[in-house]
Design a protein around this motif. Structure first.
Motif, PDB file in Angstrom:
ATOM      1  N   UNK A 100       0.870  -1.184   0.000  1.00  0.00           N
ATOM      2  CA  UNK A 100       0.000   0.000   0.000  1.00  0.00           C
ATOM      3  C   UNK A 100       0.901   1.226   0.000  1.00  0.00           C
ATOM      4  N   UNK A 101       0.722   2.072  -1.014  1.00  0.00           N
ATOM      5  CA  UNK A 101       1.502   3.302  -1.130  1.00  0.00           C
ATOM      6  C   UNK A 101       0.534   4.473  -1.009  1.00  0.00           C
ATOM      7  N   UNK A 133      -3.065   0.168 -12.766  1.00  0.00           N
ATOM      8  CA  UNK A 133      -2.745   0.504 -11.383  1.00  0.00           C
ATOM      9  C   UNK A 133      -4.037   0.467 -10.580  1.00  0.00           C
ATOM     10  N   UNK A 134      -4.006  -0.273  -9.480  1.00  0.00           N
ATOM     11  CA  UNK A 134      -5.147  -0.257  -8.561  1.00  0.00           C
ATOM     12  C   UNK A 134      -5.012   1.010  -7.714  1.00  0.00           C
ATOM     13  N   UNK A 135      -6.054   1.832  -7.675  1.00  0.00           N
ATOM     14  CA  UNK A 135      -5.971   3.044  -6.877  1.00  0.00           C
ATOM     15  C   UNK A 135      -7.300   3.361  -6.228  1.00  0.00           C
ATOM     16  N   UNK A 136      -7.199   4.095  -5.133  1.00  0.00           N
ATOM     17  CA  UNK A 136      -8.355   4.582  -4.390  1.00  0.00           C
ATOM     18  C   UNK A 136      -8.094   6.051  -4.072  1.00  0.00           C
ATOM     19  N   UNK A 157       1.161  -2.744  -6.207  1.00  0.00           N
ATOM     20  CA  UNK A 157       0.651  -2.276  -4.923  1.00  0.00           C
ATOM     21  C   UNK A 157      -0.611  -1.444  -5.133  1.00  0.00           C
ATOM     22  N   UNK A 158      -1.347  -1.252  -4.063  1.00  0.00           N
ATOM     23  CA  UNK A 158      -2.495  -0.367  -4.085  1.00  0.00           C
ATOM     24  C   UNK A 158      -1.992   1.058  -3.912  1.00  0.00           C
ATOM     25  N   UNK A 159      -2.421   1.954  -4.782  1.00  0.00           N
ATOM     26  CA  UNK A 159      -2.077   3.366  -4.678  1.00  0.00           C
ATOM     27  C   UNK A 159      -3.235   4.069  -3.995  1.00  0.00           C
TER      28      UNK A 159
END
Length: 153
Positions: free
Chosen positions: A18-19, A94-97, A45-47
């Motif tokens: 997790x970044x 990219x997985x991001x939230x 990683x999850x951004x």
């Protein structure tokens, strides 16, 4: 062959999961988001893109619509990030939230990193001259020593 030698190293699986990247709309924060996005892609990683909405007591006391203004900034940031993600869709995934927190930038990013169980924090270098004397959010995060912190110029 011993058990230790039988296990193989898997490239790309030992980095951050997790970044957290702090964004505020400034050029340096957008460069930080781009850098963090590349790191998240390479590490799978999850951004977690974080905008800390400032609580401006003085503005509220004068009747300024502070919450509405910071909500608009957050919406603009989400739109900008979605647009950038769409441009590279199919090329880079990219997985991001997107998360918003209220408060001062330092405490908001600390809370975000703790709540999201961040393995790394990325921020842009401060563009304000006074921070050379008082200390920027980036310097305070580094001094906290709780996560690896990358400061992007």
């Amino acid at each position: 062959m011993t058990e230790q030698h039988a296990q193989r190293f898997e490239r790309g699986t030992d980095g951050p999961k997790v970044i957290v990247v702090g964004v505020d709309g400034s050029d340096s924060s957008l460069r930080a988001a781009a850098y963090a996005g590349g790191l998240a892609r390479r590490q799978r990683a999850l951004l977690a893109v974080v905008y800390v909405q400032p609580v401006l007591a003085a503005g509220t006391a004068l009747g300024a619509p502070v919450a509405g203004t910071t909500d608009e900034i957050a919406e603009d940031l989400v739109a900008h990030i979605r647009e950038a993600a769409e441009r590279v869709k199919g090329i880079f995934d990219v997985r991001w939230e997107f998360h918003t927190f209220r408060g001062d930038p330092y405490n908001g990013l600390v809370k975000a990193a703790d709540d999201l169980k961040a393995d790394a924090v990325v921020v842009g270098a401060s563009e304000q001259a006074g921070h050379r004397i008082v200390g920027s959010v980036a310097v305070r995060l580094v001094k906290a020593g709780r996560w690896p912190v990358t400061v992007v110029p």
